[in-house]
Design an enzyme around this catalytic site. Sequence first.
Site, mmCIF file in Angstrom:
data_model
loop_
_atom_site.group_PDB
_atom_site.id
_atom_site.type_symbol
_atom_site.label_atom_id
_atom_site.label_comp_id
_atom_site.label_asym_id
_atom_site.label_seq_id
_atom_site.Cartn_x
_atom_site.Cartn_y
_atom_site.Cartn_z
ATOM 1 N N TYR A 157 -37.355 -55.088 69.048
ATOM 2 C CA TYR A 157 -35.803 -54.871 69.183
ATOM 3 C C TYR A 157 -35.255 -56.006 70.140
ATOM 4 O O TYR A 157 -34.325 -56.656 70.050
ATOM 5 C CB TYR A 157 -35.407 -53.622 69.757
ATOM 6 C CG TYR A 157 -33.887 -53.064 69.734
ATOM 7 C CD1 TYR A 157 -33.183 -53.230 68.594
ATOM 8 C CD2 TYR A 157 -33.500 -52.767 70.939
ATOM 9 C CE1 TYR A 157 -32.075 -52.753 68.662
ATOM 10 C CE2 TYR A 157 -32.143 -52.430 70.921
ATOM 11 C CZ TYR A 157 -31.410 -52.436 69.849
ATOM 12 O OH TYR A 157 -30.068 -52.028 69.950
HETATM 13 P P1 NAP Z 1 -25.940 -46.971 63.386
HETATM 14 O O1 NAP Z 1 -24.999 -46.053 63.357
HETATM 15 O O2 NAP Z 1 -27.565 -46.613 63.010
HETATM 16 O O3 NAP Z 1 -25.522 -48.049 62.383
HETATM 17 C C1 NAP Z 1 -26.330 -49.196 61.957
HETATM 18 C C2 NAP Z 1 -25.828 -49.711 60.608
HETATM 19 O O4 NAP Z 1 -26.610 -50.661 59.993
HETATM 20 C C3 NAP Z 1 -25.566 -48.538 59.659
HETATM 21 O O5 NAP Z 1 -24.401 -48.840 59.059
HETATM 22 C C4 NAP Z 1 -26.814 -48.855 58.676
HETATM 23 O O6 NAP Z 1 -26.637 -48.402 57.155
HETATM 24 C C5 NAP Z 1 -26.706 -50.615 58.716
HETATM 25 N N1 NAP Z 1 -27.904 -51.010 58.257
HETATM 26 C C6 NAP Z 1 -29.317 -51.046 58.872
HETATM 27 N N2 NAP Z 1 -30.056 -51.907 58.187
HETATM 28 C C7 NAP Z 1 -29.534 -52.427 57.214
HETATM 29 C C8 NAP Z 1 -29.678 -53.305 56.198
HETATM 30 N N3 NAP Z 1 -30.844 -53.914 56.121
HETATM 31 N N4 NAP Z 1 -28.712 -53.651 55.270
HETATM 32 C C9 NAP Z 1 -27.427 -53.332 55.380
HETATM 33 N N5 NAP Z 1 -27.035 -52.126 56.371
HETATM 34 C C10 NAP Z 1 -28.172 -52.041 57.134
HETATM 35 O O7 NAP Z 1 -26.450 -47.663 64.651
HETATM 36 P P2 NAP Z 1 -25.229 -48.214 65.933
HETATM 37 O O8 NAP Z 1 -25.657 -47.538 67.112
HETATM 38 O O9 NAP Z 1 -23.933 -48.289 65.423
HETATM 39 O O10 NAP Z 1 -25.563 -49.720 66.081
HETATM 40 C C11 NAP Z 1 -24.856 -50.953 65.606
HETATM 41 C C12 NAP Z 1 -25.258 -52.037 66.224
HETATM 42 O O11 NAP Z 1 -25.001 -51.825 67.651
HETATM 43 C C13 NAP Z 1 -26.872 -52.316 66.103
HETATM 44 O O12 NAP Z 1 -27.040 -53.942 65.834
HETATM 45 C C14 NAP Z 1 -27.257 -51.796 67.335
HETATM 46 O O13 NAP Z 1 -28.691 -52.466 67.556
HETATM 47 C C15 NAP Z 1 -26.576 -52.125 68.501
HETATM 48 N N6 NAP Z 1 -26.509 -51.400 69.653
HETATM 49 C C16 NAP Z 1 -26.363 -50.156 69.598
HETATM 50 C C17 NAP Z 1 -26.597 -49.331 70.763
HETATM 51 C C18 NAP Z 1 -26.624 -47.845 70.936
HETATM 52 O O14 NAP Z 1 -26.906 -47.258 71.873
HETATM 53 N N7 NAP Z 1 -26.128 -47.218 69.631
HETATM 54 C C19 NAP Z 1 -26.651 -50.175 72.220
HETATM 55 C C20 NAP Z 1 -26.528 -51.374 71.900
HETATM 56 C C21 NAP Z 1 -26.454 -52.327 70.790
HETATM 57 P P3 NAP Z 1 -27.171 -48.047 56.215
HETATM 58 O O15 NAP Z 1 -28.407 -47.046 56.586
HETATM 59 O O16 NAP Z 1 -26.468 -47.346 55.189
HETATM 60 O O17 NAP Z 1 -27.759 -49.435 55.455
#
Ligand code: NAP
Length: 252
Positions: A157
């Site tokens: 990651y």
């Molecule tokens: P999330 O709710 O799990 O959302 C992830 C999204 O990515 C989902 O819509 C998922 O949809 C989509 N996805 C994953 N693999 C995919 C693929 N191969 N093709 C198309 N869509 C895909 O996560 P989140 O926390 O909102 O994260 C969003 C971003 O923020 C990520 O890049 C994460 O690393 C970053 N981030 C999160 C945090 C945190 O604490 N939550 C902190 C720092 C950074 P489907 O399953 O429908 O494909």
Amino acid sequence: MFALANKIAIVTGASSGIGRATAKLFAEEGAKVVVAARRQAELDALVAEIEEADGTAIALAGDVTKEACAKALVDLAIERFGGLDIAFNNVGAVGPMGPISDLSLKGWRETLDTNLTSAFLGAKYQVPAMVERGGGSLIFTSTFVGHTVGMPGMTSYAASKAGLIGLTQVLAAEYGPKGVRVNALVPGGTDTPSATFKTPESRAFVENLHALKRVAEPEEIARAALFLASDASSFTTGSALFADGGISITRT
Ligand code: NAP
């Protein structure tokens, strides 16, 4: 200044969490939004919500690690809405965690594909469409993990997300002369379905890492994405914007 009237945007990872909140906010601010993720039903529900609020969105379900999907998203933005101004390449997954000796090459590659290769493929098709319009705003969702904080067990990651910072800097330098701004967004812990802090103990631990002693709501990260997408950030490029609750500077 933050308005996105007449702007056309792609938001990936829009079926959930930060991407979903950002797609809704971009649409509220007047953008026409192409929303992408793999789950069609979640995207359909999002489009319905946006339309109910008099916004404009269209869904394309697909896997953004595939080149055909990256191309199809840009083609759809052009065919349906007439071009592309903003791309929020936000898809991400933590992937397998643990000591490096326990990690598989397969898991490493899958995490790099999801977090970094998807961004490369997105940019490959998005940048020419933006250049065609005379400029645009490209945003990648990175994280503090591997940028300002070393978190044990998050090898793939961290490496993939740190790679996004390099991608951001190169593309910002390469396409600045064409009016394309490129920035990374660095969220802190955010309360989304994929957040790793699921137990009360792990949540308290993660909250305490932040200066604000809490994690973010997805809508708070969406507002930082809106800043980068909009003309409010017209002189901001090549940056890694922290919306991280101070996790990067906290030592207590
Ligand atoms: P999330 O709710 O799990 O959302 C992830 C999204 O990515 C989902 O819509 C998922 O949809 C989509 N996805 C994953 N693999 C995919 C693929 N191969 N093709 C198309 N869509 C895909 O996560 P989140 O926390 O909102 O994260 C969003 C971003 O923020 C990520 O890049 C994460 O690393 C970053 N981030 C999160 C945090 C945190 O604490 N939550 C902190 C720092 C950074 P489907 O399953 O429908 O494909």
